[in-house]
Design an enzyme around this catalytic site. Structure first.
Site, PDB file in Angstrom:
ATOM      1  N   ASN A  90      35.077  31.408  29.127  1.00 44.54           N
ATOM      2  CA  ASN A  90      35.090  32.693  29.827  1.00 44.54           C
ATOM      3  C   ASN A  90      34.882  32.558  31.331  1.00 44.54           C
ATOM      4  OD1 ASN A  90      34.461  35.767  30.107  1.00 44.54           O
ATOM      5  ND2 ASN A  90      32.555  34.780  30.752  1.00 44.54           N
ATOM      6  N   TYR A 154      44.685  34.037  41.065  1.00 41.20           N
ATOM      7  CA  TYR A 154      44.131  34.532  39.806  1.00 41.20           C
ATOM      8  C   TYR A 154      45.232  34.667  38.744  1.00 41.20           C
ATOM      9  CZ  TYR A 154      41.060  37.312  36.790  1.00 41.20           C
ATOM     10  OH  TYR A 154      40.297  37.778  35.734  1.00 41.20           O
TER      11      TYR A 154
END
Length: 301
Positions: A90, A154
């Site tokens: 994560n 990203y």
């Protein structure tokens, strides 16, 4: 995989667990009887989350881009709990800026944490997942499908996570290991708050039409991720409409170009002004997680 797979008593290692979705998922799974191993930066926050998860939780400080850190953390988890059943990769940060002016180190640090950090986490933990016929949940994003200006690093990293997971799934299926990918949209986390507070990217994101600009409670993603782990799902969408975009993802680049064609010239000028005022590095940082990652990067270099 069996839909009856239970999380009770399973050892779950979660990276990026100091805050946001990682911390929320840790609390959710601990309430369901899982043994929680929190891995990440920000040791004070990790310790606090571990305390909220009860006696069957521990925290290990580690930078997911650092092999030695990860090996030390995984060894500590195995020593304490006897193995690892689930890995949730994560850990992730965000930086904003346009390609011609973004701070190069900020851009590359996002790739290092969000993509290479996932690969390194999986590689170090994989022998234990194979031993326990476990499950890996890799955190991608809506950004893997919708590539907006100001988030090239990203989007590239999260698309890479998706591709990596798809290859990994085929490689380890015969070993009894399941692999899932989670695609959250904008969730109410410190990272998203930091993006919204940015003087250039915030207004640009706010102008996104319809569902693409909406921020959802973090619980939407946390519940979906917890359910995905219990089902050993190959795909987890948060919220569910994100899955529908897979059917039309080839149209997304043209749609983004169309919807931002009028806002980009002004945003580009504003970004250059922000960089002149605050510096490229400061202008690129989004949220406390990114700041912690950059501090760790400076220590290593």
């Amino acid at each position: 995989m069996s839909p009856q797979w239970t999380i009770q008593g399973k050892v779950v290692l979660i990276t990026g667990a100091a805050r946001g979705l990682g911390a929320g998922l840790a609390r959710e799974l601990a309430a369901r009887g899982a043994k929680i191993a929190l891995v990440g930066l920000e040791p004070a926050e990790l310790k606090e989350v571990a305390g909220q998860c009860g006696p069957d939780a521990g925290a290990w400080e580690a930078d997911v881009t650092n092999w030695a850190d990860l090996e030390r953390a995984v060894a500590g988890v195995v020593e304490r709990f006897g193995g690892i059943d689930v890995v949730v990769a994560n850990a992730g940060i965000a930086a904003t800026g346009f390609t011609r002016s973004v701070d190069p180190r900020a851009f590359e640090r996002v790739i290092e944490v969000n993509l290479l950090g996932v690969w390194r986490t999986v590689r170090v933990a994989l022998p234990h997942l194979i031993e326990h016929r476990g499950y890996a949940l890799l955190v991608s994003s809506l950004a893997a499908m919708v590539h907006v200006p100001g988030s090239a690093s990203y989007s590239a990293a999260k698309a890479g996570v998706e591709a990596f997971a798809n290859s990994l799934r085929a490689e380890v299926r015969h070993l009894g290991v399941g692999v899932g990918v989670v695609y959250p949209t904008w969730m109410a986390t410190d990272m998203v708050s930091g993006a919204d507070e940015h003087p250039v990217f915030g207004p640009l994101r706010a102008a996104a039409p319809g569902l693409a600009g909406r921020v959802y409670p973090a619980s939407v993603a946390i519940r979906a991720m917890a359910a995905g782990i219990r089902r050993r799902s190959r795909s987890v969408h948060a919220p569910r409409w994100v899955g529908l975009l897979k059917l039309i993802r080839s149209l997304m680049p043209r749609l983004v170009e169309h919807t931002t064609r009028n806002t980009m010239p002004q945003a580009d000028t504003a970004m250059l002004a922000d960089i002149a005022a605050r510096g490229a590095g400061e202008s690129s940082l989004v949220g406390p997680g990114a700041r912690a990652a950059f501090i760790a990067d400076r220590r290593e270099t």
